[in-house]
Structures are given as structure tokens and as C-alpha cells.
Design a protein around this motif. Structure first.
Motif, PDB file in Angstrom:
ATOM      1  N   THR A  77       0.821  -1.216   0.000  1.00  6.99           N
ATOM      2  CA  THR A  77       0.000   0.000   0.000  1.00  6.99           C
ATOM      3  C   THR A  77       0.853   1.264   0.000  1.00  6.99           C
ATOM      4  O   THR A  77       0.467   2.281  -0.595  1.00  6.99           O
ATOM      5  N   ASP A  78       2.011   1.218   0.652  1.00  6.15           N
ATOM      6  CA  ASP A  78       2.885   2.390   0.690  1.00  6.15           C
ATOM      7  C   ASP A  78       3.452   2.700  -0.690  1.00  6.15           C
ATOM      8  O   ASP A  78       3.470   3.864  -1.128  1.00  6.15           O
ATOM      9  N   ALA A 135       0.752   4.071  -3.070  1.00  2.00           N
ATOM     10  CA  ALA A 135       0.483   5.489  -2.824  1.00  2.00           C
ATOM     11  C   ALA A 135       1.641   6.362  -3.303  1.00  2.00           C
ATOM     12  O   ALA A 135       1.425   7.426  -3.908  1.00  2.00           O
ATOM     13  N   ASN A 148       1.460   6.882  -6.861  1.00  2.00           N
ATOM     14  CA  ASN A 148       0.173   7.441  -7.276  1.00  2.00           C
ATOM     15  C   ASN A 148      -0.588   6.475  -8.190  1.00  2.00           C
ATOM     16  O   ASN A 148      -1.154   6.863  -9.209  1.00  2.00           O
ATOM     17  N   GLU A 153      -5.845   1.572  -6.795  1.00  2.00           N
ATOM     18  CA  GLU A 153      -5.911   0.266  -6.139  1.00  2.00           C
ATOM     19  C   GLU A 153      -6.521  -0.762  -7.095  1.00  2.00           C
ATOM     20  O   GLU A 153      -7.643  -0.592  -7.549  1.00  2.00           O
TER      21      GLU A 153
END
Length: 341
Positions: free
Chosen positions: A136-137, A140, A143, A146
Motif C-alpha cells: 500500500t505504501d 500510494a 500514485n 488500487e
């Protein structure tokens, strides 16, 4: 002279006893599950029986190749773990031995079906659904949206962010290939694999390696069995587990006795022990989140709930057959792996 003869005789007895001890109460175990689980199974069986275990850990594709290469002079006794397809192929090629364990009445129907489809030359020990996980890091930081479906992984923004194993060495990756063929049809399934190839940053040898790399922050998305992604999440890594929206395949992890095993009695003892609830409960100690085949064994509350996952009707008999497996792998080698990235 008598004393010398007595000493010599005693030495011969000692040598004979040593040779007998060296040849008895041993087991050579080929293991295709995660390393810590393999080690725990080997050491726990030693503790339970006093039988010395020589364990080698390799992926299921590598182990199949080794068992086949050694068929004229078998060195292994039991092959435990790994996806069922190569176990089924080994059974079809008579590389494994038929055995009816007295533990069968304790097992789920899907484990028995695996055995019956292979003339009882293999049996189901756990099951798990295919999917993927992502960091998830990293998602993000780059950019990236999901992903929630298989087709999402074909989007150009994921180029260089996806990792999976090579289906020639990994049962996980072969299950991925066979699942796409069954989910989308063969032609569309191979088009999917070609599109996915464009986004792959590395084909690993081991099926669980892509999500381990994602956990360490070295890769963004790893195509794996969902329980392997759960293990990373439970271990504290920023990994989210995905059950793809279109549906997915699954594995029946299997166990087989190798034909011509040098330690057949010990092999059968391990086989029976490994089907017990107590042996299967060892999985909880190493965060192995598969669903066990013994009905009395515990399933971790963190394990993926198979009843909530859209599973395809995976055709184990067809896609575990020698001819079909060889054909699909050859087509992947020729049509997919040779493409530029």
C-alpha cells in the motif's frame, strides 16, 4: 591369537550394527511449502517418532523435475506440499506410489477427491485460493490506483510494478496460467498472459517470492496464493490482499510417496502423521494460512474465507495431466516469455 580374533570379531559386529543403524529409521523429505513450515514438519516428525529426517526445500515445479530425474534411482521418500498439479502429473507418470492411509476418514471430501483422481498416488493436505497482494505504501508513493480485478493488472500504469513466478519452476505460477485459461478461455487467457508480461518486472523461481518482495518494499504487486499475502500482512508489512473480481483458481496442496522409496515404512509413517490434526495444526505456529485437509484441524481466523471468494470450477484432472501441463508450459515459453518487456 584368540584375543586378536575376538577383537576382530567384536569390530565386525560393531561395524555391522553401525551399518544397520545408518540404514534404518531415516526419511528423505522433499518439501515444497514455505521454508519455516518445512523445517517445523521435519523436526516435529523427528520428535514424534525418533526417525531422522533429511529435508530439502524446493518449489513444486523444481521438486517434480528432481523426482523425475531421479526416477531410475530414487533418493527421496516423501514429497510434501506444493500445488497439486505437479503431484498429479507425477502420479500419471508413475513417479509416485499408491497408498491408502488409515487417516482418510478424517479428511475433507476435496482431499479425498484429489487422491481418487490420481489412483491414490497423492492426497490433499491443504487448500488455498489464488490472488495477489500489493504494498500500500508503494502504491500510494507511485500514485497508482488500487487494483481489484485480474484485468486491472494489465493497465499501462502498472508497468514494472508486477511480479510473479515462472510457471516452469513454480506451481503457484502454473496455477495462475491454468486459471487464466479456464477463466477466460485459452486464446483470451494467453492474451491476458501476454499483456501481463508487459508489466512484469521479474519472474521469480519461487511462488511466494513476489509477495515477500512486496512486503520488503522491493516490488509493488505480487501474484501469489492469497494465504502467502496474508502472512506478509499479519507479519506487519503494508500488504493488502486481493481476491480478483472476475473469480480465481485455487490449489489443493498435496503429498505423495515417491515410487521406489528407500525408506518405504518411514514414508508411510510420515504420510499418516502428516494427515493428523495435530500435525496440520503446526501450520499455525509459522503463520501458514492455508485451509487444512483434516476436518479436526484448526484454521486460523486470519486465513482467507474460501466461502466468500469467487472460485472457478478448477479442473485438476485436466490441468494436472502430463500432456496438458507440458503443452501449456511450452506455449507460455514460446508465446509469452519471448516477448519484449
Amino acid at each position: 591369537m584368540k584375543r586378536i580374533n575376538l577383537i576382530a570379531f567384536s569390530s565386525l559386529i560393531a561395524i555391522a550394527a553401525s551399518a544397520t543403524a545408518a540404514s534404518a529409521d531415516k526419511l528423505t523429505l522433499y518439501c515444497s511449502a514455505q521454508e519455516d513450515w518445512c523445517q517445523l514438519m521435519a523436526r516435529s516428525f523427528e520428535d514424534a517418532t525418533g526417525i531422522d529426517v533429511n529435508m530439502t526445500r524446493k518449489s513444486s515445479g523444481e521438486t517434480f523435475a528432481q523426482v523425475k530425474a531421479e526416477s531410475s534411482n530414487p533418493k527421496g521418500d516423501v514429497w510434501w506440499g506444493g500445488t497439486g498439479d505437479p503431484h498429479l502429473q507425477a502420479a500419471e507418470e508413475n513417479l509416485t506410489e499408491s497408498y491408502m492411509s488409515p487417516m482418510r476418514d478424517q479428511l475433507h471430501d476435496w482431499a479425498i477427491s484429489q487422491a481418487e483422481g490420481a489412483d491414490n498416488k497423492t492426497i490433499g493436505i491443504y487448500s488455498g485460493a489464488l490472488g495477489y497482494g500489493y504494498n500500500t505504501d508503494l502504491l500510494a508513493a507511485n500514485n497508482l490506483p488500487e487494483p481489484s480485478c485480474w484485468r486491472d493488472l494489465l493497465k499501462p500504469e502498472y508497468k514494472g510494478h508486477v511480479q510473479m513466478a515462472n510457471p516452469n519452476s513454480s506451481g503457484t505460477a502454473y496455477t495462475t496460467l491454468a486459471s487464466m485459461v479456464q477463466l477466460f478461455g485459452e486464446e483470451e487467457g494467453f492474451e491476458f498472459m501476454k499483456g501481463l508480461h508487459s508489466n512484469i518486472n521479474q519472474y521469480t523461481k519461487s511462488g511466494s517470492a513476489p509477495i515477500k518482495a512486496a512486503g520488503r518494499g522491493e516490488n509493488t504487486i505480487g501474484i501469489v496464493f492469497m494465504h502467502d499475502a496474508v502472512k506478509q500482512a499479519v507479519s506487519g508489512f503494508p500488504v493488502k490482499v486481493v481476491a480478483p473480481c472476475e473469480g480465481t483458481g485455487y490449489e489443493i496442496g498435496s503429498m505423495s510417496i515417491i515410487s521406489g522409496a528407500r525408506n518405504m515404512d518411514e514414508a508411510k509413517k510420515f504420510y499418516d502423521w502428516a494427515l493428523s490434526a495435530d500435525a496440520q495444526n503446526l501450520a499455525l505456529q509459522v503463520n501458514a494460512f492455508q485451509v487444512p485437509s483434516n476436518r479436526g484441524a484448526e484454521t486460523s481466523p486470519s486465513a482467507p474465507d474460501m466461502s466468500t471468494i469467487k472460485l472457478i470450477d478448477y479442473d485438476f484432472k485436466t490441468y494436472g495431466s502430463s500432456d496438458e501441463r507440458k503443452r501449456l508450459l511450452q506455449r507460455w515459453d514460446e508465446d509469452v516469455s519471448t516477448l519484449p518487456q
